[in-house]
Design an enzyme around this catalytic site. Structure first.
Site, short mmCIF file in Angstrom:
data_model
loop_
_atom_site.label_atom_id
_atom_site.label_comp_id
_atom_site.label_asym_id
_atom_site.label_seq_id
_atom_site.Cartn_x
_atom_site.Cartn_y
_atom_site.Cartn_z
CG ASN A 198 -1.83 1.11 1.31
OD1 ASN A 198 -1.42 2.24 1.11
ND2 ASN A 198 -3.09 0.86 1.59
CG HIS A 241 1.48 4.95 4.66
ND1 HIS A 241 0.68 5.42 5.67
CD2 HIS A 241 1.10 3.67 4.45
CE1 HIS A 241 -0.15 4.45 6.06
NE2 HIS A 241 0.09 3.38 5.33
CG HIS A 257 -8.11 4.40 0.89
ND1 HIS A 257 -8.28 4.24 2.25
CD2 HIS A 257 -9.31 4.81 0.41
CE1 HIS A 257 -9.53 4.54 2.57
NE2 HIS A 257 -10.17 4.90 1.47
NE ARG A 294 -9.24 8.67 4.26
CZ ARG A 294 -9.43 7.79 5.27
NH1 ARG A 294 -8.61 6.78 5.45
NH2 ARG A 294 -10.43 7.96 6.11
CD GLU A 303 -7.67 0.55 1.64
OE1 GLU A 303 -7.94 1.23 2.63
OE2 GLU A 303 -6.57 0.00 1.48
CB THR A 326 -9.28 1.84 7.32
OG1 THR A 326 -8.88 2.42 6.09
CG2 THR A 326 -10.66 1.23 7.17
CD GLU A 383 -7.56 -5.88 3.31
OE1 GLU A 383 -8.06 -5.23 2.39
OE2 GLU A 383 -6.61 -5.46 4.00
CG HIS A 409 -5.52 -1.82 9.27
ND1 HIS A 409 -5.02 -1.19 10.38
CD2 HIS A 409 -6.11 -0.86 8.53
CE1 HIS A 409 -5.31 0.09 10.32
NE2 HIS A 409 -5.97 0.31 9.20
N1 PXP Z 1 -5.99 -2.90 4.33
C1 PXP Z 1 -6.85 -1.87 4.44
C2 PXP Z 1 -8.28 -2.11 4.09
C3 PXP Z 1 -6.43 -0.59 4.86
O1 PXP Z 1 -7.30 0.40 4.97
C4 PXP Z 1 -5.06 -0.40 5.12
C5 PXP Z 1 -4.59 0.97 5.50
O2 PXP Z 1 -4.63 1.80 4.39
C6 PXP Z 1 -4.19 -1.48 4.97
C7 PXP Z 1 -4.68 -2.73 4.62
C8 PXP Z 1 -2.73 -1.35 5.25
O3 PXP Z 1 -2.58 -1.04 6.61
P1 PXP Z 1 -1.14 -0.60 7.15
O4 PXP Z 1 -0.82 0.70 6.51
O5 PXP Z 1 -1.36 -0.50 8.62
O6 PXP Z 1 -0.19 -1.68 6.76
#
Ligand code: PXP
Length: 249
Positions: free
Chosen positions: A7, A10, A43, A45, A70, A101, A151, A198
């Site tokens: 992901n 960030h 994602h 948003r 996402e 999230t 998920e 997550h």
């Molecule tokens: N899965 C989902 C649905 C999320 O919202 C996120 C955060 O954007 C992640 C996975 C990844 O989480 P993390 O950044 O804590 O690894």
């Protein structure tokens, strides 16, 4: 072992702190691919706090592995997904005040609202995933609603691990792990694919990656955090190593 989807939100968060053009999440996606990621997740948003609309076409151009979008379950996001045609649409709950999230999607309580959006995306050939808490009621609701993928939310497991001195053997960590194991079985038995994500990091990922039948892990924060020091390519490789190491019993 499940596939790793990185992901990259960030990276966009850092860019948006200055509303400039660096660091570039598309560049991050290429580096994650070179490190062995099987998918790139972003994602978009509703408040556009990190990824921007202009990032999407650029990602679509350069990402040669799976591209996962996402998104909140809204008409606007469904329209954008139909235009982009990602490999998977991942429906998540979205709150304006949250930092990230926070909980799973309440599929049980929102079935009527979610079903038409799910239908539109599925008919366009886009598999749709529900980000849900690891509990039997939500798994059942996701199956009834017609999701092809779930998920499982690993946040509670990650929090328990963090709160209990990163002791993977602590009973409360085990309890959360067992919920994810049981829900994975439940998702698979209902004919859906099962992913998880997550809060996963280099220390807590091994036990999750060892769960039989999980297809993908979606991981962002820990990989991008490590990449500040070693770069995204190396941080992705390191995560793959942690995923494949033997879980401690
Ligand atoms: N899965 C989902 C649905 C999320 O919202 C996120 C955060 O954007 C992640 C996975 C990844 O989480 P993390 O950044 O804590 O690894």
């Amino acid at each position: 072992m499940p596939d790793l989807c990185v992901n990259i939100d960030h990276v966009a968060t850092v860019r948006q702190a200055r509303r400039t053009w660096e660091p570039d999440p598309t560049w991050a996606a290429v580096e994650a691919q070179l490190g062995g990621a099987a998918g790139i997740t972003f994602h978009l948003r509703e408040d556009r706090r990190h990824m921007q609309d202009f990032d999407l076409e650029r990602l679509k151009d350069v990402v040669t592995v799976r591209l996962n979008m996402e998104m909140a379950a809204t008409e606007e996001m469904v329209g954008i997904a139909l235009g982009l045609k990602p490999q998977m649409a991942m429906l998540v709950p979205e709150g304006r005040q949250e930092i990230t999230t926070e909980g799973g999607l309440d599929v049980l309580g929102r079935q009527a609202e979610l079903a038409p959006m799910l239908d539109t995306l599925s008919q366009a050939g886009i598999p749709v995933s529900a980000f849900i808490d690891a509990c039997p009621e939500q798994v059942q609701a996701a199956a009834e609603c017609g999701f092809s993928v779930c998920e499982l939310h690993t946040g509670p497991y990650a929090e328990a691990f963090h709160e209990h001195a990163r002791n993977i053997g602590h009973p409360l960590v085990t309890e959360e792990l067992e919920k994810i194991q049981a829900s994975t079985k439940e998702v698979l038995s209902r004919g859906m694919s099962c992913n998880a994500g997550h809060g996963l990091n280099y220390a807590n990922v091994t036990a999750i990656a060892a769960i039989p039948g999980l297809s993908e892990l979606h991981i962002g924060h820990s990989i991008i955090s490590r990449s500040v020091f070693v770069g995204i390519r190396e941080a992705t490789k390191d995560m793959l190593r942690s995923m494949s190491s033997r879980p401690s019993s």
